[in-house]
Design a protein around this motif. Structure first.
Motif, short mmCIF file in Angstrom:
data_model
loop_
_atom_site.label_atom_id
_atom_site.label_comp_id
_atom_site.label_asym_id
_atom_site.label_seq_id
_atom_site.Cartn_x
_atom_site.Cartn_y
_atom_site.Cartn_z
N TYR A 71 51.78 53.81 46.67
CA TYR A 71 50.32 53.93 46.65
C TYR A 71 49.94 55.34 46.20
N THR A 72 48.66 55.50 45.92
CA THR A 72 48.12 56.81 45.53
C THR A 72 46.97 57.16 46.45
N ARG A 73 47.10 58.25 47.16
CA ARG A 73 46.01 58.71 48.02
C ARG A 73 44.98 59.46 47.19
N ILE A 74 43.72 59.38 47.61
CA ILE A 74 42.68 60.09 46.88
C ILE A 74 42.19 61.29 47.71
N GLU A 75 41.68 62.27 47.01
CA GLU A 75 41.09 63.42 47.69
C GLU A 75 39.70 63.02 48.17
N LEU A 76 39.38 63.37 49.39
CA LEU A 76 38.12 62.95 50.00
C LEU A 76 37.10 64.08 49.99
N PRO A 77 35.81 63.74 50.01
CA PRO A 77 34.76 64.76 49.98
C PRO A 77 34.85 65.69 51.19
N LYS A 78 34.49 66.94 50.99
CA LYS A 78 34.46 67.92 52.07
C LYS A 78 33.09 67.86 52.75
N VAL A 79 33.09 68.12 54.04
CA VAL A 79 31.84 68.15 54.81
C VAL A 79 31.74 69.48 55.55
N GLN A 104 49.10 66.51 60.77
CA GLN A 104 49.30 66.70 59.33
C GLN A 104 48.29 65.92 58.51
N LEU A 105 47.10 65.70 59.09
CA LEU A 105 46.00 65.02 58.40
C LEU A 105 44.78 65.92 58.42
N ASP A 106 43.91 65.72 57.43
CA ASP A 106 42.68 66.52 57.39
C ASP A 106 41.59 65.92 58.26
N GLU A 107 41.59 64.59 58.40
CA GLU A 107 40.54 63.93 59.17
C GLU A 107 41.04 62.57 59.66
N SER A 108 40.11 61.80 60.24
CA SER A 108 40.49 60.56 60.92
C SER A 108 40.46 59.33 60.01
N SER A 120 45.40 44.51 42.74
CA SER A 120 44.86 45.85 42.97
C SER A 120 44.00 45.83 44.23
N ALA A 121 44.10 46.90 45.02
CA ALA A 121 43.32 46.98 46.26
C ALA A 121 43.12 48.44 46.65
N VAL A 122 42.01 48.68 47.33
CA VAL A 122 41.74 49.98 47.93
C VAL A 122 41.88 49.80 49.44
N VAL A 123 42.56 50.73 50.07
CA VAL A 123 42.82 50.63 51.51
C VAL A 123 42.37 51.91 52.20
N ALA A 124 41.59 51.76 53.26
CA ALA A 124 41.19 52.88 54.10
C ALA A 124 41.81 52.68 55.48
N GLY A 140 32.61 59.20 57.70
CA GLY A 140 31.56 58.52 56.94
C GLY A 140 31.70 58.74 55.45
N GLU A 141 31.97 59.99 55.06
CA GLU A 141 32.16 60.31 53.64
C GLU A 141 33.40 59.63 53.08
N ALA A 142 34.46 59.57 53.89
CA ALA A 142 35.69 58.92 53.44
C ALA A 142 35.47 57.43 53.21
N PHE A 143 34.73 56.79 54.12
CA PHE A 143 34.46 55.36 53.98
C PHE A 143 33.63 55.09 52.73
N ILE A 144 32.63 55.90 52.50
CA ILE A 144 31.78 55.72 51.31
C ILE A 144 32.60 55.96 50.04
N ALA A 145 33.52 56.95 50.09
CA ALA A 145 34.39 57.20 48.94
C ALA A 145 35.27 55.99 48.66
N ALA A 146 35.76 55.33 49.72
CA ALA A 146 36.58 54.14 49.55
C ALA A 146 35.78 53.01 48.91
N VAL A 147 34.54 52.84 49.35
CA VAL A 147 33.66 51.82 48.78
C VAL A 147 33.41 52.09 47.30
N ARG A 148 33.10 53.33 46.97
CA ARG A 148 32.82 53.68 45.57
C ARG A 148 34.06 53.47 44.69
N LEU A 149 35.24 53.79 45.22
CA LEU A 149 36.47 53.58 44.46
C LEU A 149 36.71 52.09 44.24
N ALA A 150 36.46 51.28 45.26
CA ALA A 150 36.63 49.83 45.13
C ALA A 150 35.69 49.27 44.06
#
Length: 289
Positions: A71-79, A104-108, A120-124, A140-150
């Motif tokens: 899989y490929t992880r995406i960079e998520l928006p900063k808050v 070893q994670l930036d967020e939840s 093909s699938a996007v997974v959060a 919240g930003e991560a979830f919206i980023a996942a939706v936009r990627l999908a």
């Protein structure tokens, strides 16, 4: 005698006192049986004695979900960090720093894309290991980023939930993620894309009251705790004794809140099959339009 005391005896003591690695064995949280850690990993963190599904890390979820663990992880928006300058037992900024070092994670929430069952699938994936998977602005930003990627990839979105609810250190900002994620789910619906939710133990609080319960298909792992408030709080509010296990996956399945309860070992195949069926429906609808 000196040869026995100076050479042989220390050798024997060394054999007797040989240290056993701390992580060689794991105790099941349910039946308390001891399990070889390597055997537990092979069983996808499911107890071979009683079938109890133990918690899984984000890395494990992603590896088990995508084809060949690729899989490929995406960079998520900063808050904004610590928007309320919050402090309880420690400063919120210090808590975040400690949690990032420990997990070893930036967020939840982590977002990745790849193939599931050849589709093909996007997974959060929510990270319970990061402040109990609590929902703040970053999630919240991560979830919206996942939706936009999908939507960009015209791919289904699969979300694994595991949460203790809203993050109190962000106050109203945390609560605002409930309507924000709900609007994001509507964006998926408008695009005609499948949205699949897999609820794991536990899925509670504001997460269960927003995007976790809005899936086109609702799946849960066996015996997962799913609910908004705890049993004692609800009983005190309604002043009634509630049925045993009423917030567990099997009870919710029997009462129409879930579509299926799926063992972890069957999840990859089940998701691939569902995505294939939903993708076919999505393609035929677009062709008809």
């Amino acid at each position: 005698m000196s040869w026995l005391t100076e050479y042989v005896r220390p050798k024997i003591r060394g054999l007797l006192k040989r240290e056993v690695p701390d992580n060689l064995w794991t105790n099941c949280e349910s039946c308390e049986q001891m399990i070889l850690t390597k055997d537990l990993h092979k069983a996808l963190n499911v107890c071979p004695h009683c079938g109890h599904h133990m918690r899984a890390s984000v890395a494990e979820r992603l590896e088990w979900t995508f084809d060949n663990g690729e899989y490929t992880r995406i960079e998520l928006p900063k808050v904004a960090v610590d928007p309320l300058s919050f402090r309880d037992r420690k400063r919120y900024t210090d808590r975040l720093k400690d949690e990032r070092a420990k997990s070893q994670l930036d967020e939840s929430m982590v977002v990745a894309h790849g193939q599931i069952g050849g589709h093909s699938a996007v997974v959060a994936v929510m990270a319970f290991e990061f402040i109990a998977g609590t929902m703040g602005a970053a999630l919240g930003e991560a979830f919206i980023a996942a939706v936009r990627l999908a939507i960009l990839q015209q791919a289904p979105l699969v979300v694994f939930t595991a949460s203790g609810g809203a993050r109190m250190q962000e106050g109203m900002i945390s609560l605002m993620q409930m309507p924000r994620t709900t609007v994001a789910v509507d964006m998926l619906r408008d695009a005609g894309l499948p949205y699949i939710v897999v609820m794991t133990n536990p899925t509670t609080g504001g997460v269960s009251a927003s995007f976790a319960m809005l899936g086109d298909i609702q799946i849960a792992e066996p015996n997962a705790l799913i609910g908004f408030a705890g049993q004692r709080v609800i009983e005190d509010t309604v002043r009634e004794k509630l049925p045993e296990g009423f917030q567990r996956a099997e009870y919710l399945l029997d009462h129409g809140m879930l579509d299926m309860v799926v063992k972890r070992g069957d999840l990859h195949e089940t998701l691939g099959r569902l995505i294939g069926q939903l993708n076919y429906r999505h393609i035929t609808q677009h062709a008809a339009a």
